[in-house]
Design an enzyme around this catalytic site. Structure first.
Site, PDB file in Angstrom:
ATOM      1  N   LYS A  44     -16.955   0.125 -39.995  1.00 50.52           N
ATOM      2  CA  LYS A  44     -17.475  -1.249 -39.913  1.00 50.52           C
ATOM      3  C   LYS A  44     -16.268  -2.162 -39.696  1.00 50.52           C
ATOM      4  O   LYS A  44     -15.159  -1.851 -40.087  1.00 50.52           O
ATOM      5  CB  LYS A  44     -18.187  -1.604 -41.232  1.00 50.52           C
ATOM      6  CG  LYS A  44     -18.533  -3.069 -41.365  1.00 50.52           C
ATOM      7  CD  LYS A  44     -20.003  -3.288 -41.690  1.00 50.52           C
ATOM      8  CE  LYS A  44     -20.389  -4.770 -41.605  1.00 50.52           C
ATOM      9  NZ  LYS A  44     -20.710  -5.234 -40.259  1.00 50.52           N
ATOM     10  N   SER A  45     -16.487  -3.288 -39.060  1.00 44.90           N
ATOM     11  CA  SER A  45     -15.367  -4.193 -38.798  1.00 44.90           C
ATOM     12  C   SER A  45     -14.797  -4.736 -40.120  1.00 44.90           C
ATOM     13  O   SER A  45     -15.531  -5.210 -40.980  1.00 44.90           O
ATOM     14  CB  SER A  45     -15.821  -5.363 -37.929  1.00 44.90           C
ATOM     15  OG  SER A  45     -16.263  -4.880 -36.679  1.00 44.90           O
ATOM     16  N   LEU A  74     -20.244 -10.357 -40.677  1.00 46.64           N
ATOM     17  CA  LEU A  74     -18.967  -9.694 -40.889  1.00 46.64           C
ATOM     18  C   LEU A  74     -18.744  -9.346 -42.363  1.00 46.64           C
ATOM     19  O   LEU A  74     -17.613  -9.337 -42.840  1.00 46.64           O
ATOM     20  CB  LEU A  74     -17.839 -10.581 -40.346  1.00 46.64           C
ATOM     21  CG  LEU A  74     -17.912 -10.757 -38.818  1.00 46.64           C
ATOM     22  CD1 LEU A  74     -16.917 -11.805 -38.341  1.00 46.64           C
ATOM     23  CD2 LEU A  74     -17.677  -9.447 -38.084  1.00 46.64           C
ATOM     24  N   ASN A 126     -12.893  -6.229 -32.737  1.00 48.45           N
ATOM     25  CA  ASN A 126     -14.223  -6.837 -32.626  1.00 48.45           C
ATOM     26  C   ASN A 126     -14.031  -8.326 -32.317  1.00 48.45           C
ATOM     27  O   ASN A 126     -13.786  -9.122 -33.203  1.00 48.45           O
ATOM     28  CB  ASN A 126     -15.008  -6.641 -33.924  1.00 48.45           C
ATOM     29  CG  ASN A 126     -16.366  -7.309 -33.870  1.00 48.45           C
ATOM     30  OD1 ASN A 126     -16.787  -7.804 -32.825  1.00 48.45           O
ATOM     31  ND2 ASN A 126     -17.058  -7.323 -34.999  1.00 48.45           N
ATOM     32  N   CYS A 129     -18.565 -10.472 -32.569  1.00 48.90           N
ATOM     33  CA  CYS A 129     -19.709 -10.524 -33.459  1.00 48.90           C
ATOM     34  C   CYS A 129     -20.458 -11.847 -33.282  1.00 48.90           C
ATOM     35  O   CYS A 129     -19.884 -12.911 -33.450  1.00 48.90           O
ATOM     36  CB  CYS A 129     -19.289 -10.362 -34.907  1.00 48.90           C
ATOM     37  SG  CYS A 129     -20.728 -10.268 -35.956  1.00 48.90           S
ATOM     38  N   LYS A 164     -13.636  -4.574 -27.832  1.00 47.45           N
ATOM     39  CA  LYS A 164     -15.105  -4.544 -27.725  1.00 47.45           C
ATOM     40  C   LYS A 164     -15.606  -5.923 -27.312  1.00 47.45           C
ATOM     41  O   LYS A 164     -15.347  -6.926 -27.982  1.00 47.45           O
ATOM     42  CB  LYS A 164     -15.702  -4.129 -29.063  1.00 47.45           C
ATOM     43  CG  LYS A 164     -17.210  -3.961 -28.986  1.00 47.45           C
ATOM     44  CD  LYS A 164     -17.723  -3.359 -30.273  1.00 47.45           C
ATOM     45  CE  LYS A 164     -19.215  -3.148 -30.247  1.00 47.45           C
ATOM     46  NZ  LYS A 164     -19.691  -2.674 -31.549  1.00 47.45           N
ATOM     47  N   ASN A 191     -21.510  -5.321 -27.399  1.00 46.29           N
ATOM     48  CA  ASN A 191     -21.976  -5.657 -28.745  1.00 46.29           C
ATOM     49  C   ASN A 191     -23.411  -6.193 -28.626  1.00 46.29           C
ATOM     50  O   ASN A 191     -23.989  -6.167 -27.535  1.00 46.29           O
ATOM     51  CB  ASN A 191     -21.027  -6.693 -29.371  1.00 46.29           C
ATOM     52  CG  ASN A 191     -20.955  -6.535 -30.886  1.00 46.29           C
ATOM     53  OD1 ASN A 191     -21.971  -6.388 -31.545  1.00 46.29           O
ATOM     54  ND2 ASN A 191     -19.755  -6.576 -31.431  1.00 46.29           N
ATOM     55  N   GLY A 245     -28.160   1.020 -26.984  1.00 50.15           N
ATOM     56  CA  GLY A 245     -29.450   1.648 -26.703  1.00 50.15           C
ATOM     57  C   GLY A 245     -29.430   3.142 -26.458  1.00 50.15           C
ATOM     58  O   GLY A 245     -30.347   3.676 -25.836  1.00 50.15           O
ATOM     59  N   SER A 267     -27.682   1.903 -33.365  1.00 47.87           N
ATOM     60  CA  SER A 267     -29.022   1.797 -33.979  1.00 47.87           C
ATOM     61  C   SER A 267     -29.709   3.141 -34.170  1.00 47.87           C
ATOM     62  O   SER A 267     -30.361   3.362 -35.194  1.00 47.87           O
ATOM     63  CB  SER A 267     -29.916   0.910 -33.111  1.00 47.87           C
ATOM     64  OG  SER A 267     -29.338  -0.352 -32.971  1.00 47.87           O
TER      65      SER A 267
HETATM   66  C1  FMN Z   1     -26.702  -3.329 -38.625  1.00 41.08           C
HETATM   67  C2  FMN Z   1     -25.627  -3.453 -37.568  1.00 41.08           C
HETATM   68  C3  FMN Z   1     -24.322  -3.792 -37.932  1.00 41.08           C
HETATM   69  C4  FMN Z   1     -23.323  -3.907 -36.958  1.00 41.08           C
HETATM   70  N1  FMN Z   1     -22.040  -4.216 -37.355  1.00 41.08           N
HETATM   71  C5  FMN Z   1     -21.052  -4.268 -36.416  1.00 41.08           C
HETATM   72  C6  FMN Z   1     -19.696  -4.499 -36.792  1.00 41.08           C
HETATM   73  O1  FMN Z   1     -19.353  -4.624 -37.975  1.00 41.08           O
HETATM   74  N2  FMN Z   1     -18.774  -4.555 -35.799  1.00 41.08           N
HETATM   75  C7  FMN Z   1     -19.072  -4.392 -34.467  1.00 41.08           C
HETATM   76  O2  FMN Z   1     -18.174  -4.439 -33.616  1.00 41.08           O
HETATM   77  N3  FMN Z   1     -20.353  -4.127 -34.094  1.00 41.08           N
HETATM   78  C8  FMN Z   1     -21.338  -4.077 -35.022  1.00 41.08           C
HETATM   79  N4  FMN Z   1     -22.625  -3.805 -34.622  1.00 41.08           N
HETATM   80  C9  FMN Z   1     -22.924  -3.593 -33.193  1.00 41.08           C
HETATM   81  C10 FMN Z   1     -22.919  -2.093 -32.835  1.00 41.08           C
HETATM   82  O3  FMN Z   1     -21.669  -1.487 -33.063  1.00 41.08           O
HETATM   83  C11 FMN Z   1     -23.307  -1.892 -31.352  1.00 41.08           C
HETATM   84  O4  FMN Z   1     -22.371  -2.534 -30.515  1.00 41.08           O
HETATM   85  C12 FMN Z   1     -24.697  -2.425 -31.048  1.00 41.08           C
HETATM   86  O5  FMN Z   1     -25.573  -2.190 -32.111  1.00 41.08           O
HETATM   87  C13 FMN Z   1     -25.280  -1.826 -29.756  1.00 41.08           C
HETATM   88  O6  FMN Z   1     -25.404  -0.430 -29.857  1.00 41.08           O
HETATM   89  P1  FMN Z   1     -26.807   0.305 -30.259  1.00 41.08           P
HETATM   90  O7  FMN Z   1     -27.839  -0.236 -29.337  1.00 41.08           O
HETATM   91  O8  FMN Z   1     -26.536   1.767 -30.117  1.00 41.08           O
HETATM   92  O9  FMN Z   1     -27.090  -0.083 -31.678  1.00 41.08           O
HETATM   93  C14 FMN Z   1     -23.642  -3.697 -35.595  1.00 41.08           C
HETATM   94  C15 FMN Z   1     -24.959  -3.346 -35.227  1.00 41.08           C
HETATM   95  C16 FMN Z   1     -25.947  -3.214 -36.193  1.00 41.08           C
HETATM   96  C17 FMN Z   1     -27.351  -2.832 -35.753  1.00 41.08           C
END
Ligand code: FMN
Length: 306
Positions: A44-45, A74, A126, A129, A164, A191, A245, A267
């Site tokens: 996590k960031s 964050l 990151n 966000c 990112k 993101n 996705g 996700s």
């Molecule tokens: C609950 C949640 C928390 C996330 N926290 C972060 C984070 O702390 N730092 C970051 O760069 N991206 C964060 N993301 C974004 C994911 O890393 C990713 O870029 C985004 O969900 C798209 O990918 P996916 O469709 O596979 O989920 C978060 C996403 C979700 C759903």
């Protein structure tokens, strides 16, 4: 047939990486995801200081479109408290990328300096966000800020730096080129997208923070488009990592064909135990490679541009 992939100087056993934030900050959940068959994990960031989350609910499932909307923001324990978890991941031989954020260059530098002695694979910055008022949102949309942060951090460490990107900009290529000019080692896209969901009975936004970020199946075609465009338009060819996705092996292959050398899964891992899903994804990729006569991931990368 080799399933390993190289992202610049980093070699991982397969192209599947845990996306940042999905499984929080505890090492045991990250370890479980890795042992389920991923190539590496991203934390996590982590920022300079402990930070609380936004009001609940902060994650809401949009089942009809196999997507999530979140306003987790964050929330994190701060780099000093988190160090121990990273050390434990490393002791357990888990290839780890640490995602970091700050609200300005000096905060980014503080976090980087506080962790750069650890034998991690590298850092993911990151800049993107969309859930907080400060921090990522301004930095990731500002060409000069992106260049200055990447350049400053690059001068402070020899570890690889991945950047990112946020899709919430009018010209992502311009931002990506600023990161490349600053010296980043890979670009990660994307993101979450700015989004919102309203309960029509209560007539109120569902998330406690009201606004959130969309992830999951709904954003995959957007991620694919970004990777495809980045592959063709960067001033210098550097590795691209696709995220957004991914649920199936087919999604991974699509990102590779668009130009990615690896992918991150978010996700999908947040809503189910990872073991079966990763096994299915891996089986599908192997089958596809066999059917299409590919002997390495690198041979698939960029195939849609030929
Ligand atoms: C609950 C949640 C928390 C996330 N926290 C972060 C984070 O702390 N730092 C970051 O760069 N991206 C964060 N993301 C974004 C994911 O890393 C990713 O870029 C985004 O969900 C798209 O990918 P996916 O469709 O596979 O989920 C978060 C996403 C979700 C759903």
């Amino acid at each position: 047939m080799s399933y390993a992939t190289k992202i610049g100087s980093i070699e991982i056993r397969n192209p599947l990486i845990l996306a940042s934030g999905i499984l929080g900050t505890t090492y045991s959940t990250l370890q479980r995801a890795y042992e389920a068959g991923l190539g590496a994990v991203i934390t996590k960031s982590i920022g300079p200081r402990a930070r609380g989350g936004n009001p609940n609910p902060s994650v809401f499932a949009l089942q009809e479109i196999r997507s999530l909307i979140n306003s987790v923001g964050l929330a994190n324990p701060g780099y000093q408290s988190f160090r121990h978890d990273i050390e434990t991941l490393i002791e357990n031989q888990i290839p780890t990328i640490v995602s970091i954020f700050g609200e300005n260059i000096s905060e980014f530098s503080e976090v980087l300096d506080g962790l750069k002695d650890l034998p991690i694979l590298g850092f993911e910055l990151n800049l993107s966000c969309p859930n907080t008022d400060k921090g990522g949102v301004q930095i990731g949309t500002d060409v000069d800020a992106v260049y200055n942060i990447v350049k400053t951090l690059k001068d402070r460490t020899n570890l690889p730096l991945w950047v990112k990107l946020t899709p919430n900009v009018s010209d992502m290529i311009e931002i990506a080129n600023a990161a490349v000019k600053g010296g980043c080692d890979a670009i990660v896209a994307i993101n979450t997208l700015k989004a919102m969901v309203i309960d029509i009975q209560t007539k109120q936004p569902i998330l406690g923070f009201k606004r959130g970020g969309l992830s999951g199946s709904a954003i995959k075609p957007i991620g694919i488009r970004y990777i495809y465009d980045l592959y063709e338009n960067l001033d210098e060819k550097i590795p691209l990592i696709g995220v957004g996705g991914i649920y199936r092996g087919e999604d991974v292959i699509e990102y590779l064909l668009a130009g990615a050398t690896a992918v991150e899964i978010g996700s999908a891992i947040g809503v189910a135990y990872p073991e079966n899903m990763i096994r299915f994804i891996t089986m599908k990729i192997r089958k596809y490679m066999k059917e299409h006569d590919f002997s390495s991931i690198a041979e698939i990368t960029g195939g849609a541009h030929k």
